[in-house]
Write a protein that holds these residues in place. Structure first.
Motif, PDB file in Angstrom:
ATOM      1  N   LYS A 336       0.837  -1.199   0.000  1.00 50.32           N
ATOM      2  CA  LYS A 336       0.000   0.000   0.000  1.00 50.32           C
ATOM      3  C   LYS A 336       0.873   1.251   0.000  1.00 50.32           C
ATOM      4  CE  LYS A 336      -4.210  -1.689   2.309  1.00 50.32           C
ATOM      5  NZ  LYS A 336      -5.073  -1.544   3.507  1.00 50.32           N
ATOM      6  N   LYS A 340       1.140   4.035  -3.058  1.00 50.96           N
ATOM      7  CA  LYS A 340       0.809   5.436  -2.788  1.00 50.96           C
ATOM      8  C   LYS A 340       2.012   6.338  -3.058  1.00 50.96           C
ATOM      9  CE  LYS A 340      -0.836   4.590   1.374  1.00 50.96           C
ATOM     10  NZ  LYS A 340      -1.436   4.798   2.707  1.00 50.96           N
ATOM     11  N   ASP A 371      -6.890  11.899  -3.336  1.00 45.92           N
ATOM     12  CA  ASP A 371      -7.372  11.540  -1.992  1.00 45.92           C
ATOM     13  C   ASP A 371      -8.314  10.342  -2.053  1.00 45.92           C
ATOM     14  OD1 ASP A 371      -5.912  13.526  -0.800  1.00 45.92           O
ATOM     15  OD2 ASP A 371      -7.566  14.950  -0.674  1.00 45.92           O
ATOM     16  N   GLN A 372      -9.166  10.305  -3.080  1.00 41.34           N
ATOM     17  CA  GLN A 372     -10.080   9.173  -3.234  1.00 41.34           C
ATOM     18  C   GLN A 372      -9.317   7.889  -3.525  1.00 41.34           C
ATOM     19  OE1 GLN A 372     -12.503  11.255  -6.279  1.00 41.34           O
ATOM     20  NE2 GLN A 372     -14.286  10.623  -5.101  1.00 41.34           N
ATOM     21  N   VAL A 374      -6.141   7.181  -2.767  1.00 42.40           N
ATOM     22  CA  VAL A 374      -5.420   6.789  -1.548  1.00 42.40           C
ATOM     23  C   VAL A 374      -6.378   6.149  -0.540  1.00 42.40           C
ATOM     24  CG1 VAL A 374      -4.181   7.672   0.477  1.00 42.40           C
ATOM     25  CG2 VAL A 374      -3.555   8.460  -1.826  1.00 42.40           C
ATOM     26  N   SER A 375      -7.576   6.717  -0.415  1.00 43.50           N
ATOM     27  CA  SER A 375      -8.572   6.151   0.495  1.00 43.50           C
ATOM     28  C   SER A 375      -8.984   4.743   0.072  1.00 43.50           C
ATOM     29  CB  SER A 375      -9.800   7.062   0.548  1.00 43.50           C
ATOM     30  OG  SER A 375     -10.824   6.495   1.329  1.00 43.50           O
ATOM     31  N   LYS A 376      -9.184   4.553  -1.240  1.00 40.45           N
ATOM     32  CA  LYS A 376      -9.563   3.229  -1.749  1.00 40.45           C
ATOM     33  C   LYS A 376      -8.454   2.209  -1.489  1.00 40.45           C
ATOM     34  CE  LYS A 376     -13.581   4.097  -3.781  1.00 40.45           C
ATOM     35  NZ  LYS A 376     -14.846   3.433  -3.379  1.00 40.45           N
ATOM     36  N   ASP A 378      -6.202   2.358   0.949  1.00 40.19           N
ATOM     37  CA  ASP A 378      -6.144   2.122   2.392  1.00 40.19           C
ATOM     38  C   ASP A 378      -7.250   1.188   2.869  1.00 40.19           C
ATOM     39  OD1 ASP A 378      -3.867   3.588   2.926  1.00 40.19           O
ATOM     40  OD2 ASP A 378      -4.958   5.460   3.267  1.00 40.19           O
ATOM     41  N   GLN A 379      -8.376   1.184   2.168  1.00 41.81           N
ATOM     42  CA  GLN A 379      -9.526   0.370   2.584  1.00 41.81           C
ATOM     43  C   GLN A 379      -9.393  -1.109   2.216  1.00 41.81           C
ATOM     44  OE1 GLN A 379     -13.218   2.136   1.148  1.00 41.81           O
ATOM     45  NE2 GLN A 379     -12.482   4.176   1.681  1.00 41.81           N
TER      46      GLN A 379
END
Length: 417
Positions: A336, A340, A371-372, A374-376, A378-379
């Motif tokens: 991850k 990123k 940001d979206q 990176v969020s995806k 991380d999830q």
């Protein structure tokens, strides 16, 4: 900041303002590539890309080159399976000149018969050059192995036969069918405001007209098969592939992480086990091809004929280990962060930012912020990845391609999970 507008004629205009740089990269994206060709005009998307640099009603090819060089600009283009892009990077003070040149090329290229004949010879030489590069050629052969008789399985350059058929009539027919306002995206990133870009785009592109040809697009079906081509070269180049996911699938994120662990870098499982620990290959990696409605995960390696079966055994050993045990929590965390980091570091120039927003708009018709993304990433959980691995790695989905000084009898192709 990302912004989007649509001109009255349907051209989409997207931008990302980066006020702290001194450059602007302008790109014109066309929603066509080799996927939208027929067998009779195979390679024409790439051929037209070449012709765009051969002169317009106002400027000769030399004029275009001299104007760009005079301001220190960087002009180029590329053709892919599902889109074509023409781009020019300049200092921000020359932003209008960049769009002037690009609009002149896109809207007023001559497509002269003598240029078509001359460029035909150039592209045929490009085909021959590509055929002399087995480490590149094997990937095209592999796509044809996986998706035979489907446009995504064909190469982008075309063949000597198809290129030999091109004439001005075929070129103009394809240009009129696909170089249309609704099929075009104007993208810019750098020190330019969205308002300035829309004003320039309106000035240079508002007169463009035309209707895109409507084509029935069918998703390719994977055909589990093997292709082994004997060629008198030093190494055997192999591709071992299986189904992946389309580019807009929510499962693209777990697949990216899994691919990164498998063969996405120098710390990956394949690189460490095949190159670092045993010295069996210089180049070994895995990668993805993701399209609108299909995806493919491929492992590539190049090695001496005497090592080929050992390399294939190790590839399968890694794939089986991935399927049976999945990836570890430590690998998940590391991958991850690696993805990123690569994503963010790769977007430090105006050209890379332009490419990202332009490709996203022409391919997906939407914008996904960093940001979206990176969020995806991380999830993603271990369960997400292991479920994808279970579906992807099956004996029924394996396709294999080999190119080099071997024959079918010399390669063990009994690939089973």
């Amino acid at each position: 900041m990302y912004q989007k507008s649509v001109l009255p004629n349907g051209i989409r205009v997207v931008s990302e303002t980066i006020p702290y740089v001194k450059s602007v990269t302008m790109g014109i994206w066309i929603g066509t590539g080799s996927r939208f060709e027929e067998e009779y005009n195979h390679g024409i998307s790439h051929f037209i890309e070449h012709l765009m640099f051969k002169g317009t009603a106002q400027r000769s090819a030399k004029d275009i080159a001299e104007v760009v060089d005079a301001v220190g600009g960087q002009l180029n283009a590329f053709t892919a399976k599902e889109y074509t892009c023409y781009y020019l990077k300049v200092l921000d003070s020359h932003a209008e000149l960049a769009l002037d040149i690009l609009s002149d090329m896109l809207l007023a290229s001559k497509f002269a018969e003598e240029d078509i004949e001359r460029e035909r010879q150039v592209v045929i030489e490009e085909v021959h050059m590509y055929e002399d590069s087995p480490d590149e050629l094997v990937h095209d052969i592999h796509l044809d192995t996986v998706w035979p008789s489907h446009p995504l399985g064909r190469n982008i350059l075309g063949t000597t036969d198809s290129i030999g058929r091109f004439n001005r009539e075929l070129v103009m027919e394809y240009y009129r069918n696909f170089y249309t306002p609704e099929n075009m995206v104007i993208a810019a990133a750098g020190n330019i405001t969205h308002e300035e870009l829309v004003k320039l785009a309106s000035r240079y592109f508002s007169a463009m007209t035309g209707q895109r040809r409507i084509m029935a697009i069918t998703a390719p079906r994977l055909t589990p098969s093997q292709t082994i081509i004997s060629k008198d070269i030093e190494q055997v180049h192999v591709c071992l592939g299986t189904l992946s996911v389309p580019q807009d699938s929510p499962e693209i994120y777990p697949v990216h992480i899994m691919n990164n662990v498998l063969g996405g870098g120098i710390s990956s499982r394949l690189f460490q086990s095949i190159r670092e620990e045993r010295g069996l290959a210089y180049s070994v990696y895995s990668y993805q091809n993701n399209y609108k409605d299909a995806g493919l995960l491929t492992v590539y390696a190049g090695t001496r004929p005497s090592n080929i079966n050992q390399v294939l055994d190790l590839i399968m050993e890694n794939l089986k280990d991935l399927k049976n045990k999945g990836i570890s929590q430590q690998e998940l965390i590391k991958s991850k962060e690696q993805i990123k980091g690569s994503l963010l570091l790769g977007l430090e120039s105006s050209s890379s930012r332009m490419s990202r927003i332009g490709k996203m708009e022409v391919s997906l018709g939407k914008f996904i912020s960093l940001d979206q993304v990176v969020s995806k990433i991380d999830q993603v959980t271990l369960t997400d990845i292991n479920q994808m691995i279970e579906r992807m790695f099956t004996t029924e989905n394996i396709c294999f391609t080999a190119l080099g000084p071997v024959d079918a009898a010399g390669i063990d192709t009994n690939f089973k999970f």
